[in-house]
Design a protein around this motif. Structure first.
Motif, PDB file in Angstrom:
ATOM      1  N   ILE A  35       0.852  -1.194   0.000  1.00  0.00           N
ATOM      2  CA  ILE A  35       0.000   0.000   0.000  1.00  0.00           C
ATOM      3  C   ILE A  35       0.885   1.241   0.000  1.00  0.00           C
ATOM      4  CG2 ILE A  35      -1.578   1.361   1.430  1.00  0.00           C
ATOM      5  CD1 ILE A  35      -2.909  -1.374   2.201  1.00  0.00           C
ATOM      6  N   GLU A  36       1.908   1.258   0.851  1.00  0.00           N
ATOM      7  CA  GLU A  36       2.826   2.402   0.880  1.00  0.00           C
ATOM      8  C   GLU A  36       3.551   2.579  -0.450  1.00  0.00           C
ATOM      9  OE1 GLU A  36       4.332   3.418   5.233  1.00  0.00           O
ATOM     10  OE2 GLU A  36       5.086   1.476   4.540  1.00  0.00           O
ATOM     11  N   ALA A  37       3.874   1.478  -1.110  1.00  0.00           N
ATOM     12  CA  ALA A  37       4.598   1.525  -2.386  1.00  0.00           C
ATOM     13  C   ALA A  37       3.670   1.778  -3.575  1.00  0.00           C
ATOM     14  CB  ALA A  37       5.359   0.220  -2.596  1.00  0.00           C
ATOM     15  N   ALA A  38       2.351   1.783  -3.350  1.00  0.00           N
ATOM     16  CA  ALA A  38       1.347   1.969  -4.412  1.00  0.00           C
ATOM     17  C   ALA A  38       1.428   0.853  -5.441  1.00  0.00           C
ATOM     18  CB  ALA A  38       1.483   3.342  -5.073  1.00  0.00           C
ATOM     19  N   SER A  39       1.568  -0.383  -4.947  1.00  0.00           N
ATOM     20  CA  SER A  39       1.663  -1.527  -5.832  1.00  0.00           C
ATOM     21  C   SER A  39       1.232  -2.790  -5.079  1.00  0.00           C
ATOM     22  CB  SER A  39       3.105  -1.675  -6.339  1.00  0.00           C
ATOM     23  OG  SER A  39       3.203  -2.789  -7.196  1.00  0.00           O
ATOM     24  N   VAL A  40      -0.076  -3.043  -5.037  1.00  0.00           N
ATOM     25  CA  VAL A  40      -0.604  -4.212  -4.327  1.00  0.00           C
ATOM     26  C   VAL A  40      -0.662  -5.374  -5.312  1.00  0.00           C
ATOM     27  CG1 VAL A  40      -2.572  -5.166  -3.072  1.00  0.00           C
ATOM     28  CG2 VAL A  40      -1.939  -2.758  -2.749  1.00  0.00           C
ATOM     29  N   PRO A  41       0.149  -6.428  -5.095  1.00  0.00           N
ATOM     30  CA  PRO A  41       0.164  -7.554  -6.038  1.00  0.00           C
ATOM     31  C   PRO A  41      -0.963  -8.553  -5.776  1.00  0.00           C
ATOM     32  CG  PRO A  41       1.851  -7.876  -4.375  1.00  0.00           C
ATOM     33  CD  PRO A  41       1.200  -6.537  -4.087  1.00  0.00           C
ATOM     34  N   ALA A  69      -6.448  -6.655  -6.725  1.00  0.00           N
ATOM     35  CA  ALA A  69      -5.234  -5.880  -7.002  1.00  0.00           C
ATOM     36  C   ALA A  69      -5.536  -4.727  -7.964  1.00  0.00           C
ATOM     37  CB  ALA A  69      -4.142  -6.783  -7.567  1.00  0.00           C
ATOM     38  N   ALA A  70      -6.395  -4.966  -8.961  1.00  0.00           N
ATOM     39  CA  ALA A  70      -6.754  -3.902  -9.902  1.00  0.00           C
ATOM     40  C   ALA A  70      -7.497  -2.781  -9.182  1.00  0.00           C
ATOM     41  CB  ALA A  70      -7.594  -4.466 -11.047  1.00  0.00           C
ATOM     42  N   GLU A  71      -8.422  -3.136  -8.288  1.00  0.00           N
ATOM     43  CA  GLU A  71      -9.157  -2.115  -7.531  1.00  0.00           C
ATOM     44  C   GLU A  71      -8.214  -1.329  -6.634  1.00  0.00           C
ATOM     45  OE1 GLU A  71     -12.213   0.284  -6.281  1.00  0.00           O
ATOM     46  OE2 GLU A  71     -12.238  -1.166  -7.929  1.00  0.00           O
ATOM     47  N   PHE A  72      -7.342  -2.032  -5.918  1.00  0.00           N
ATOM     48  CA  PHE A  72      -6.406  -1.337  -5.042  1.00  0.00           C
ATOM     49  C   PHE A  72      -5.396  -0.522  -5.847  1.00  0.00           C
ATOM     50  CE2 PHE A  72      -7.053  -4.192  -1.075  1.00  0.00           C
ATOM     51  CZ  PHE A  72      -8.197  -3.486  -0.765  1.00  0.00           C
ATOM     52  N   GLY A  73      -5.159  -0.893  -7.102  1.00  0.00           N
ATOM     53  CA  GLY A  73      -4.328  -0.071  -7.974  1.00  0.00           C
ATOM     54  C   GLY A  73      -4.939   1.303  -8.206  1.00  0.00           C
ATOM     55  N   ARG A  74      -6.271   1.390  -8.184  1.00  0.00           N
ATOM     56  CA  ARG A  74      -6.959   2.677  -8.294  1.00  0.00           C
ATOM     57  C   ARG A  74      -6.956   3.414  -6.948  1.00  0.00           C
ATOM     58  NH1 ARG A  74      -9.639  -0.687 -11.868  1.00  0.00           N
ATOM     59  NH2 ARG A  74     -11.126  -1.516 -10.358  1.00  0.00           N
TER      60      ARG A  74
END
Length: 151
Positions: A35-41, A69-74
């Motif tokens: 989350i901190e890195a803005a990249s949830v795999p 992961a796609a939703e958290f990417g937003r």
């Protein structure tokens, strides 16, 4: 006299279980770092994992690590920092509460989230119930801070 399972320096007068020191990285640790890195795999989630999300004025559900992961990417599209982080273990996972802060187009933002996470036997998230208070730009954050001190 120490009870079985306790380490010497802490003593055991007030607790029955042995002390533990967590040194392994858990899937929840990895989620928070991503989350901190803005990249949830997607790999953090089981293939049939469920996301039940409550956001301002809406509730929705997604199934599968790729969809989550796609939703958290937003949601997490800018690197940020976790503030006011609180973690409470449960029998099947963790409850995590935090404020995530980031900068977007030069404007500070923040959001408040609560995750109720369940983890499977393989160390993947199988269920994520999340509540989000919304995305707040710095002018709204300043209003909220002023209201905290007026009350």
């Amino acid at each position: 006299m120490l009870r079985r399972g306790c380490k010497g320096p802490a003593g055991c007068d007030r607790h029955d279980a042995g002390m533990t020191t967590r040194t392994e990285t858990t899937v929840v640790d990895r989620l928070l770092a991503s989350i901190e890195a803005a990249s949830v795999p997607a790999e953090l989630y089981a293939p049939d994992a469920r996301l039940d999300a409550v956001v301002p004025g809406w509730r929705f559900e997604l199934v599968g690590g790729d969809a989550i992961a796609a939703e958290f990417g937003r949601w997490f599209d800018h690197p940020g920092t976790l503030e006011e982080l609180r973690r409470e273990p449960t029998a099947t996972g963790e409850v995590v509460v935090y404020t995530v802060a980031w900068e977007e187009d030069g404007v500070p933002h923040a959001a408040r989230h609560i995750h109720l996470l369940e983890v499977d036997d393989l160390g993947r998230i199988r269920s994520d119930h999340v509540w989000c208070g919304g995305r707040w730009p710095s002018p709204l954050l300043a209003q909220m801070e002023a209201a905290r001190h007026d009350g």
